[in-house]
Design a protein around this motif. Sequence first.
Motif, PDB file in Angstrom:
ATOM      1  N   TYR A 114      -8.856  -1.476 -20.377  1.00 30.21           N
ATOM      2  CA  TYR A 114      -8.431  -0.443 -21.122  1.00 30.21           C
ATOM      3  C   TYR A 114      -9.036   1.051 -20.714  1.00 30.21           C
ATOM      4  N   TRP A 115     -10.155   1.121 -20.234  1.00 33.44           N
ATOM      5  CA  TRP A 115     -10.725   2.679 -20.201  1.00 33.44           C
ATOM      6  C   TRP A 115     -11.054   2.769 -18.780  1.00 33.44           C
ATOM      7  N   PHE A 116     -11.462   1.728 -17.942  1.00 38.13           N
ATOM      8  CA  PHE A 116     -11.645   2.267 -16.476  1.00 38.13           C
ATOM      9  C   PHE A 116     -10.883   1.374 -15.565  1.00 38.13           C
ATOM     10  N   PRO A 117      -9.327   1.635 -15.637  1.00 37.21           N
ATOM     11  CA  PRO A 117      -8.549   0.662 -14.827  1.00 37.21           C
ATOM     12  C   PRO A 117      -8.475   1.206 -13.560  1.00 37.21           C
ATOM     13  N   ALA A 118      -9.136   2.345 -12.960  1.00 42.18           N
ATOM     14  CA  ALA A 118      -9.319   2.591 -11.558  1.00 42.18           C
ATOM     15  C   ALA A 118     -10.029   1.734 -10.808  1.00 42.18           C
ATOM     16  N   TYR A 119     -10.933   1.016 -11.550  1.00 38.73           N
ATOM     17  CA  TYR A 119     -11.884   0.169 -11.011  1.00 38.73           C
ATOM     18  C   TYR A 119     -11.077  -1.303 -10.392  1.00 38.73           C
ATOM     19  N   LEU A 120      -9.836  -1.347 -11.205  1.00 35.46           N
ATOM     20  CA  LEU A 120      -9.122  -2.594 -10.951  1.00 35.46           C
ATOM     21  C   LEU A 120      -7.999  -2.641  -9.997  1.00 35.46           C
ATOM     22  N   VAL A 121      -7.987  -1.562  -9.096  1.00 36.58           N
ATOM     23  CA  VAL A 121      -6.732  -1.226  -8.353  1.00 36.58           C
ATOM     24  C   VAL A 121      -6.387  -2.058  -7.270  1.00 36.58           C
ATOM     25  N   ASN A 122      -7.267  -2.984  -6.925  1.00 40.05           N
ATOM     26  CA  ASN A 122      -7.047  -4.185  -6.035  1.00 40.05           C
ATOM     27  C   ASN A 122      -6.461  -5.193  -6.804  1.00 40.05           C
ATOM     28  N   LEU A 123      -6.979  -5.657  -7.999  1.00 36.53           N
ATOM     29  CA  LEU A 123      -6.090  -6.303  -8.555  1.00 36.53           C
ATOM     30  C   LEU A 123      -4.631  -6.157  -9.043  1.00 36.53           C
ATOM     31  N   VAL A 124      -4.470  -5.005  -9.433  1.00 34.28           N
ATOM     32  CA  VAL A 124      -3.127  -4.349  -9.911  1.00 34.28           C
ATOM     33  C   VAL A 124      -2.210  -4.367  -8.382  1.00 34.28           C
ATOM     34  N   ALA A 125      -2.634  -4.159  -7.312  1.00 32.76           N
ATOM     35  CA  ALA A 125      -2.056  -3.852  -5.898  1.00 32.76           C
ATOM     36  C   ALA A 125      -1.747  -5.363  -5.856  1.00 32.76           C
ATOM     37  N   MET A 126      -2.451  -6.405  -6.185  1.00 28.54           N
ATOM     38  CA  MET A 126      -1.972  -7.888  -5.808  1.00 28.54           C
ATOM     39  C   MET A 126      -0.805  -8.323  -6.660  1.00 28.54           C
ATOM     40  N   VAL A 127      -0.499  -7.778  -7.725  1.00 30.86           N
ATOM     41  CA  VAL A 127       0.781  -8.148  -8.393  1.00 30.86           C
ATOM     42  C   VAL A 127       1.823  -7.087  -8.356  1.00 30.86           C
ATOM     43  N   ASP A 128       1.757  -6.099  -7.403  1.00 31.64           N
ATOM     44  CA  ASP A 128       2.837  -5.103  -6.991  1.00 31.64           C
ATOM     45  C   ASP A 128       4.142  -5.857  -6.568  1.00 31.64           C
ATOM     46  N   PRO A 129       4.166  -6.994  -5.688  1.00 29.77           N
ATOM     47  CA  PRO A 129       5.350  -7.337  -5.253  1.00 29.77           C
ATOM     48  C   PRO A 129       6.031  -8.049  -6.513  1.00 29.77           C
ATOM     49  N   LEU A 130       5.313  -8.719  -7.321  1.00 32.53           N
ATOM     50  CA  LEU A 130       6.082  -9.229  -8.331  1.00 32.53           C
ATOM     51  C   LEU A 130       6.739  -8.291  -9.366  1.00 32.53           C
ATOM     52  N   SER A 131       5.701  -7.225  -9.663  1.00 38.46           N
ATOM     53  CA  SER A 131       6.304  -6.313 -10.329  1.00 38.46           C
ATOM     54  C   SER A 131       7.693  -5.627  -9.806  1.00 38.46           C
ATOM     55  N   VAL A 132       7.586  -5.340  -8.406  1.00 44.85           N
ATOM     56  CA  VAL A 132       8.784  -4.759  -7.977  1.00 44.85           C
ATOM     57  C   VAL A 132      10.054  -5.524  -8.182  1.00 44.85           C
ATOM     58  N   ILE A 133       9.757  -6.834  -7.900  1.00 45.38           N
ATOM     59  CA  ILE A 133      10.957  -7.974  -7.895  1.00 45.38           C
ATOM     60  C   ILE A 133      11.441  -7.892  -9.625  1.00 45.38           C
ATOM     61  N   LEU A 134      10.582  -7.649 -10.663  1.00 45.40           N
ATOM     62  CA  LEU A 134      10.909  -7.889 -11.960  1.00 45.40           C
ATOM     63  C   LEU A 134      11.704  -6.526 -12.429  1.00 45.40           C
ATOM     64  N   SER A 135      10.914  -5.371 -12.156  1.00 48.97           N
ATOM     65  CA  SER A 135      11.149  -4.134 -12.701  1.00 48.97           C
ATOM     66  C   SER A 135      11.598  -3.056 -11.631  1.00 48.97           C
ATOM     67  N   GLY A 136      11.361  -3.201 -10.423  1.00 50.74           N
ATOM     68  CA  GLY A 136      11.899  -2.364  -9.401  1.00 50.74           C
ATOM     69  C   GLY A 136      10.716  -1.319  -9.066  1.00 50.74           C
ATOM     70  N   ASN A 137       9.543  -1.228  -9.953  1.00 52.82           N
ATOM     71  CA  ASN A 137       8.598  -0.480  -9.991  1.00 52.82           C
ATOM     72  C   ASN A 137       7.232  -0.893  -9.425  1.00 52.82           C
ATOM     73  N   PRO A 138       6.193  -0.407  -8.792  1.00 54.92           N
ATOM     74  CA  PRO A 138       4.985  -0.745  -8.653  1.00 54.92           C
ATOM     75  C   PRO A 138       4.153  -1.247  -9.825  1.00 54.92           C
ATOM     76  N   ALA A 139       3.377  -2.016  -9.830  1.00 57.22           N
ATOM     77  CA  ALA A 139       2.520  -2.696 -11.046  1.00 57.22           C
ATOM     78  C   ALA A 139       1.765  -1.738 -11.614  1.00 57.22           C
ATOM     79  N   SER A 140       1.486  -1.706 -12.858  1.00 55.67           N
ATOM     80  CA  SER A 140       0.334  -0.961 -13.640  1.00 55.67           C
ATOM     81  C   SER A 140      -0.717  -1.998 -13.975  1.00 55.67           C
ATOM     82  N   GLN A 141      -1.881  -1.472 -14.785  1.00 55.12           N
ATOM     83  CA  GLN A 141      -2.624  -2.245 -14.874  1.00 55.12           C
ATOM     84  C   GLN A 141      -2.285  -3.295 -16.452  1.00 55.12           C
TER      85      GLN A 141
END
Length: 514
Positions: free
Chosen positions: A173-200
Amino acid sequence: MKLIQKIGLILFLVGITVFTVLPFLGNYTLTETQVRENTKDIHTEKMIEILAPMYGQKYSSNFSFLTDFNKHFNEYNDQLKDQALWDQVIWDDYSFPLAKTALASPVSDNPWLFLFLSVGLAALGGLLYNLPKYQGEPEGVKNNGVFKSSMKNRGWMGMLTGAYLILFYVILYWFPAYLVNLVAMVDPLSVILSGNPASQWFLYGFIYTLAIIVMGVRMFRKYRGNKYQQLRTASVMFFQTAFAFLIPEILVLFNQPYFDFKNIWPLDYDFFYDYQIDTFLSSGGVGMFMLIWGILLIIIGVPLFTYFFGKRWYCSWVCGCGGLAETVGDPYRQLSDKSLKAWKYERYIIHGVLVLAVGMTLLTIVNYFSGFALLGNVTNQLHSFYGFAIGSVFAGVVGTGFYPFMGNRVWCRFGCPLAAYLGIVQRFKSRFRITTNGGQCISCGNCSTYCEMGIDVRWYAQRGQNIVRSSCVGCGVCSSVCPRGVLKLENGSEEGRINELPIIIGNDSIKLNN
């Protein structure tokens, strides 16, 4: 079967370990181009100037990168705040998008692989552990070993699990920048569903949904033979997967507003915020349908469905918060406080949140139609306070992180304004009740033990008194665990629904005349 469960447990622990380690992988290098592409136009030139000392430097961890970023960013803002130049302060937080674009790691290079090694293995392990569960045991729910379990009764495993969940939610909720690796991990799935890179929030929604599905399997195994519980579990799994996760993302893919059709005000507290209304009105027919749909649910759907079915139609069959509580939180349901003191706190807190949500919404609507001529600044501050204190701390961190400490319905019981609204309707104008047959009650206490809403069900059952409580979510578990069939969920006539006079069955209650 025991071997399969052991393999499942090992896979789960491996997945969780990988998931925990991933945020620390990779290095970070920031460029001027990245800053230009990831900041708003009004801030771009200034941000390029502020972060100039960081360009070209290679940071070995997110801690060093974010420490340097915050140093330069905060120095600029602090100078402006000291001079009271509030209109020049950059209030937007660019740490997450810039950390994500500056990241170079094995995770961003092979997202599908690490998604499988972390979340995938954890989910697979959970399934393997739950599928053989209760195999060979007779149907029926037992609380054997519940109060001796270090996981289920505030032992060290439960405390460790709760601490891990709380830490994860705080960072999310307050320090998502420390989780960018985890967010990058689901980027391809987000692109498939919404066409956009993933967010936290996409990462959160994906894990949230997967957790409900995996633990939903456990519910099927635990409550096998009970059609009500099986249908209820299938319902929350469906609504979370389809309406809360997939459909909103697919809407974005088709350039429509992100919208959860089952989320209702005041739980969806920002439904009447100005930016939401503007989004609906600017999105043509689909946006107008979303606005009308949401309003109709509030003024017609909630009272009508609650009249016929009680609040269970939403809290136990549809709601994502309830879905997580009923699946992931089920092992902790016996930890809910049944004391009179807890009930008094519950009434004041949950109805206080409802009053706050209603007041904030009314002020927002008045300001919107008056061009924010009335307390416009105060409205924004109230939005920020409610979003932080209720939307983030209470609903997010406490509502789920505290499962191992206070039971699985902390948010639903003490904080959810929609639950309060539904509860008022259920208490005073509904056909729903739980009927009891006091003559059959043996006072085993299973019903009270398993009540996640802190209701002392046994007290009602012993007296043969209908249970008509605004907090009851109609999960039906009290009925499922009763060995004598004393409790029954019913939708009947309002007449006789509330029976204040108990039927006491005791040694002297029935006498035969010879």
